[in-house]
Design a protein around this motif. Structure first.
Motif, PDB file in Angstrom:
ATOM      1  N   ASP A  48      12.316  43.188  41.271  1.00  0.00           N
ATOM      2  CA  ASP A  48      13.417  43.144  42.233  1.00  0.00           C
ATOM      3  C   ASP A  48      13.859  44.554  42.607  1.00  0.00           C
ATOM      4  O   ASP A  48      14.073  44.860  43.787  1.00  0.00           O
ATOM      5  N   ASP A 285      28.237  39.657  49.837  1.00  0.00           N
ATOM      6  CA  ASP A 285      28.468  38.891  51.060  1.00  0.00           C
ATOM      7  C   ASP A 285      29.695  39.362  51.824  1.00  0.00           C
ATOM      8  O   ASP A 285      29.832  39.081  53.010  1.00  0.00           O
ATOM      9  N   LYS A 294      20.503  40.845  52.790  1.00  0.00           N
ATOM     10  CA  LYS A 294      19.976  39.647  52.137  1.00  0.00           C
ATOM     11  C   LYS A 294      18.963  38.936  53.039  1.00  0.00           C
ATOM     12  O   LYS A 294      17.932  38.463  52.571  1.00  0.00           O
ATOM     13  N   GLN A 295      19.256  38.907  54.323  1.00  0.00           N
ATOM     14  CA  GLN A 295      18.355  38.243  55.275  1.00  0.00           C
ATOM     15  C   GLN A 295      17.032  39.000  55.387  1.00  0.00           C
ATOM     16  O   GLN A 295      15.957  38.384  55.359  1.00  0.00           O
ATOM     17  N   TYR A 297      15.753  41.107  53.188  1.00  0.00           N
ATOM     18  CA  TYR A 297      15.065  41.044  51.899  1.00  0.00           C
ATOM     19  C   TYR A 297      14.331  39.714  51.751  1.00  0.00           C
ATOM     20  O   TYR A 297      13.157  39.679  51.368  1.00  0.00           O
ATOM     21  N   LYS A 298      15.022  38.634  52.066  1.00  0.00           N
ATOM     22  CA  LYS A 298      14.408  37.315  51.913  1.00  0.00           C
ATOM     23  C   LYS A 298      13.241  37.132  52.872  1.00  0.00           C
ATOM     24  O   LYS A 298      12.211  36.551  52.513  1.00  0.00           O
ATOM     25  N   ARG A 303      12.266  35.571  48.824  1.00  0.00           N
ATOM     26  CA  ARG A 303      13.154  35.245  47.709  1.00  0.00           C
ATOM     27  C   ARG A 303      14.485  35.977  47.895  1.00  0.00           C
ATOM     28  O   ARG A 303      14.570  36.938  48.678  1.00  0.00           O
ATOM     29  N   GLU A 304      15.504  35.513  47.198  1.00  0.00           N
ATOM     30  CA  GLU A 304      16.804  36.168  47.264  1.00  0.00           C
ATOM     31  C   GLU A 304      16.777  37.441  46.419  1.00  0.00           C
ATOM     32  O   GLU A 304      16.079  37.503  45.402  1.00  0.00           O
ATOM     33  N   ASP A 306      17.940  39.999  43.569  1.00  0.00           N
ATOM     34  CA  ASP A 306      18.566  39.814  42.268  1.00  0.00           C
ATOM     35  C   ASP A 306      19.712  40.827  42.129  1.00  0.00           C
ATOM     36  O   ASP A 306      20.295  41.240  43.122  1.00  0.00           O
ATOM     37  N   ALA A 372      23.862  28.979  41.020  1.00  0.00           N
ATOM     38  CA  ALA A 372      24.006  30.202  41.817  1.00  0.00           C
ATOM     39  C   ALA A 372      25.266  30.963  41.400  1.00  0.00           C
ATOM     40  O   ALA A 372      26.241  30.366  40.931  1.00  0.00           O
TER      41      ALA A 372
END
Length: 379
Positions: A48, A285, A294-295, A297-298, A303-304, A306, A372
């Protein structure tokens, strides 16, 4: 005449490739090293962290930055330090021999402490998420801690336990790593200052999977919570065993290393609202650049992110900004700039004091809901 016709095509070919070769020669290669556990129980975290740097490197190359009149071409050089101090020192020397001047990592405090000496002697810039205060106590000018330290994270968790959870009695366990001992000590210190009764200090190791004896001893002391200084691969089975021993109402508290999706993955339904962790940084967030990061990266890694990918990404970007500002890739000059500049990253604002610690950083307390992380409060 025949010999002329044989040479001409070669000359023509040379004239065609020379401009590109010349342009490539004018590039300034900036090697960004990453030292982290890419194997073993904490490989998920090492990968990550590496991904955070990789995303930054790819975006920087798209920006086509220049320094000293040359186009900068960033290259990622990643090495597996296995989360082991001896291997980490070897990795540090390997990166130095490869001409790497900027290193993101190590991830583990126990690796960062001895490796920092190698990086310092080699004149390299090291940026670590190791939280043990000893890392920056040597005051190496090129060493930076890019997250909160143990006293900030452990202290915040203790304050939350006392003020919000109304905990009265707590047991403390550490895994005997530099990280685990450091954060457990800071938690215990702040817990006592906040009026909590620390019922005992126990220890395990970072390879253990059976905690029944320790947990049974704390159950007999009727603790309201247990603080664990260690990593998710031990924290998750500890949560499961607490449930099996009838300690489902006893809270399991921890630092940033428990703020990982790996906890829920390994611990299943035992990792819920009775598990709380404190992580450096504000709620991602809630930060202006957080959702966008986050968008991206995914989309890039399927994947989200870490725990520390945002910090590794941010520090890589901050280093690039300092290179641009100083118009040089010299680590000493870049380090001086990092001590004086501020940078707004996706996870918050970065600015360092003389020791290489963040001047100001938030700490967020989380719990788990439906597998989560769910934020509870920021300090």
């Amino acid at each position: 005449m025949p010999s002329i016709f044989k040479i001409a095509p070669l000359a023509l070919a040379a004239s065609l490739v020379t401009p590109g070769a010349s342009a490539q020669a004018q590039d300034q290669v900036v090697r960004i090293g990453v030292s982290g556990p890419l194997s073993g129980a904490n490989a998920f975290a090492g990968k990550d962290n590496e991904n955070g740097v990789r995303l930054a490197v790819e975006e920087l190359n798209a920006q086509k930055l220049k320094a000293g009149g040359k186009l900068l071409r960033f290259e990622l050089v990643s090495e597996d330090d296995q989360g082991d101090p001896k291997a980490g020192v070897n990795v540090a020397q390997k990166l130095a021999d490869a001409g790497v001047k900027f290193v993101l990592g190590p991830y583990n405090s126990g690796v960062a402490i001895p490796a920092s000496r190698v990086y310092n002697e080699a004149g390299m810039l090291m940026s670590t998420v190791g939280t043990n205060p000893k890392i920056t106590q040597s005051r190496y000018p090129n060493v930076f801690r890019i997250v909160a330290s143990d006293n900030q994270v452990g202290g915040s968790m203790a304050a939350y336990a006392a003020r919000e959870l109304k905990i009265k009695t707590v047991g403390v366990i550490d895994d005997r790593t530099a990280f685990g001992q450091g954060i457990a000590e800071e938690f215990a210190k702040q817990a006592r200052a906040s009026g909590l009764n620390v019922a005992g200090r126990e220890f395990t190791n970072d390879k253990a999977s059976d905690f029944a004896a320790i947990l049974t001893a704390f159950r007999a002391k009727k603790v309201d919570a247990i603080f664990f200084g260690g990593y998710a691969p031990q924290g998750a089975p500890m949560a499961r065993q607490m449930k099996q021993l009838g300690m489902a109402n006893v809270r399991l508290l921890g630092g940033d290393t428990l703020c990982s999706p790996e906890m829920a993955k390994l611990g299943g339904d035992a990792v819920g609202d009775k598990v709380l962790c404190a992580q450096a940084g504000a709620m991602l967030d809630k930060q202006p650049g957080g959702p966008g990061f986050k968008q991206r990266y995914k989309q890039r890694f399927q994947r989200e992110p870490d725990v520390y990918a945002p910090a590794f990404y941010d520090q890589t970007m901050f280093i690039a900004q300092a290179i641009k500002s100083t118009n040089t890739v010299d680590p000493a000059a870049v380090s001086k700039a990092l001590h004086t500049m501020n940078y707004q990253g996706v996870a918050g604002t970065y600015g360092y004091d003389a020791n290489g610690n963040l001047k100001k950083t938030a700490v967020t307390v989380y719990t788990f809901k439906n597998g989560a992380l769910a934020p509870l409060a920021s300090y």
